[in-house]
Design a protein around this motif. Structure first.
Motif, PDB file in Angstrom:
ATOM      1  N   UNK A   1      -9.980  -3.097   2.739  1.00 21.74           N
ATOM      2  CA  UNK A   1     -10.073  -2.387   1.483  1.00 21.74           C
ATOM      3  C   UNK A   1      -8.988  -1.923   0.912  1.00 21.74           C
ATOM      4  N   UNK A   2      -7.995  -1.344   1.587  1.00 26.13           N
ATOM      5  CA  UNK A   2      -6.722  -0.884   0.931  1.00 26.13           C
ATOM      6  C   UNK A   2      -5.945  -1.805   0.469  1.00 26.13           C
TER       7      UNK A   2
ATOM      8  N   UNK B   1      -4.761  -3.572  -3.605  1.00 28.01           N
ATOM      9  CA  UNK B   1      -3.202  -3.582  -4.163  1.00 28.01           C
ATOM     10  C   UNK B   1      -2.756  -2.604  -3.697  1.00 28.01           C
ATOM     11  N   UNK B   2      -2.821  -1.705  -2.650  1.00 19.64           N
ATOM     12  CA  UNK B   2      -2.306  -0.691  -2.203  1.00 19.64           C
ATOM     13  C   UNK B   2      -1.480  -0.835  -0.958  1.00 19.64           C
ATOM     14  N   UNK B   3      -0.410  -0.110  -0.680  1.00 20.65           N
ATOM     15  CA  UNK B   3       0.137  -0.185   0.681  1.00 20.65           C
ATOM     16  C   UNK B   3      -0.639   0.457   1.666  1.00 20.65           C
ATOM     17  N   UNK B   4      -0.632   0.089   2.974  1.00 24.73           N
ATOM     18  CA  UNK B   4      -1.437   0.676   4.001  1.00 24.73           C
ATOM     19  C   UNK B   4      -0.666   2.024   4.316  1.00 24.73           C
ATOM     20  N   UNK B   5      -1.494   3.141   4.222  1.00 21.82           N
ATOM     21  CA  UNK B   5      -0.515   4.423   4.418  1.00 21.82           C
ATOM     22  C   UNK B   5       0.310   4.574   5.719  1.00 21.82           C
ATOM     23  N   UNK B   6       1.507   4.964   5.769  1.00 23.20           N
ATOM     24  CA  UNK B   6       2.091   5.450   7.015  1.00 23.20           C
ATOM     25  C   UNK B   6       1.379   5.781   8.197  1.00 23.20           C
TER      26      UNK B   6
END
Ligand SMILES: [Zn+2]
Length: 211
Positions: free
Chosen positions: A51-52, A56-61
């Motif tokens: 989903x992330x 179009x977002x980066x996978x959170x740290x």
């Protein structure tokens, strides 16, 4: 040996990590592969990651570091490992110390920009088994077909020539602080990634065995 490989897109990091893994008999741990594994296994986390990424977002740290930390607990990591694709920014580098303590060595593979552009635009990946090829430097036996599994090879969007330079610019902005961070700790080693694959592997092995 806890080893971190750093290199800009197209530096041949993944290829070299696989070769070093064989030589030193320690696992090659790519955070990209770990994320793909979750997605393919369709775990709860995998669905979240999908989903992330779809948005179009980066996978959170935090997600990446949790997956990584679980992976490093497995038995095959007891003798050491090669990290590829992590850390990508200073915050991750600092967080990594909490997971693994201090790395033994950090290798920065340095490559000229024109070399990178040529390398990346010629890159072809197998979408099924992950095998990597290059139309000039490491071609498949049959053009466009994976040697390992027979799937049709693809060029990733990221590797298209017009996106490479932008990726390099972004890369330098986020990575230079990591380079400085490890340099100050005295564990950074620079290896030229301009030669052919065999040459670079020899240099890396020499650097790792000597220093
Ligand atoms: Zn394949």
């Amino acid at each position: 040996m806890k080893l971190i490989l750093i290199g800009c897109p197209g530096a041949g990091k993944g290829t070299q990590a696989k070769r070093l893994s064989k030589h030193f008999n320690i696992p090659h741990i790519s955070t990209g592969d770990l994320l793909r594994e979750q997605i393919e296994l369709k775990t709860e986390l995998g669905k979240k990651i999908t989903n992330i990424m779809d948005s179009g977002q980066l996978v959170p740290d935090e997600i990446v570091s949790n997956i990584l930390s679980e992976r490093l607990k497995r038995d095959d990591c007891k003798k050491g490992y090669i990290l590829d694709g992590y850390p990508r920014n200073l915050r991750q580098a600092e967080g990594l110390s909490d997971i693994i303590g201090e790395a033994d060595k950090v290798i920065f593979i340095e490559v000229n920009e024109d070399v990178i552009v040529e390398r990346m635009s010629g890159r072809r990946d197998c979408p099924k088994c992950g095998q990597m090829y290059h139309i000039k430097h490491n071609p498949s036996k049959v053009s466009g077909v994976c040697d390992e599994c027979g799937s049709a090879l693809i060029q990733r969007k990221d590797d298209e020539e017009d996106t490479v330079k932008n990726r390099l610019r972004v890369y330098h902005e986020t990575t230079m602080p990591i380079i400085n961070y490890y340099d100050k700790k005295g564990i950074l080693f620079r290896v030229s990634g301009n030669g052919d694959i065999e040459e670079i592997t020899s240099c890396l092995i020499k650097t790792l065995e000597e220093a």
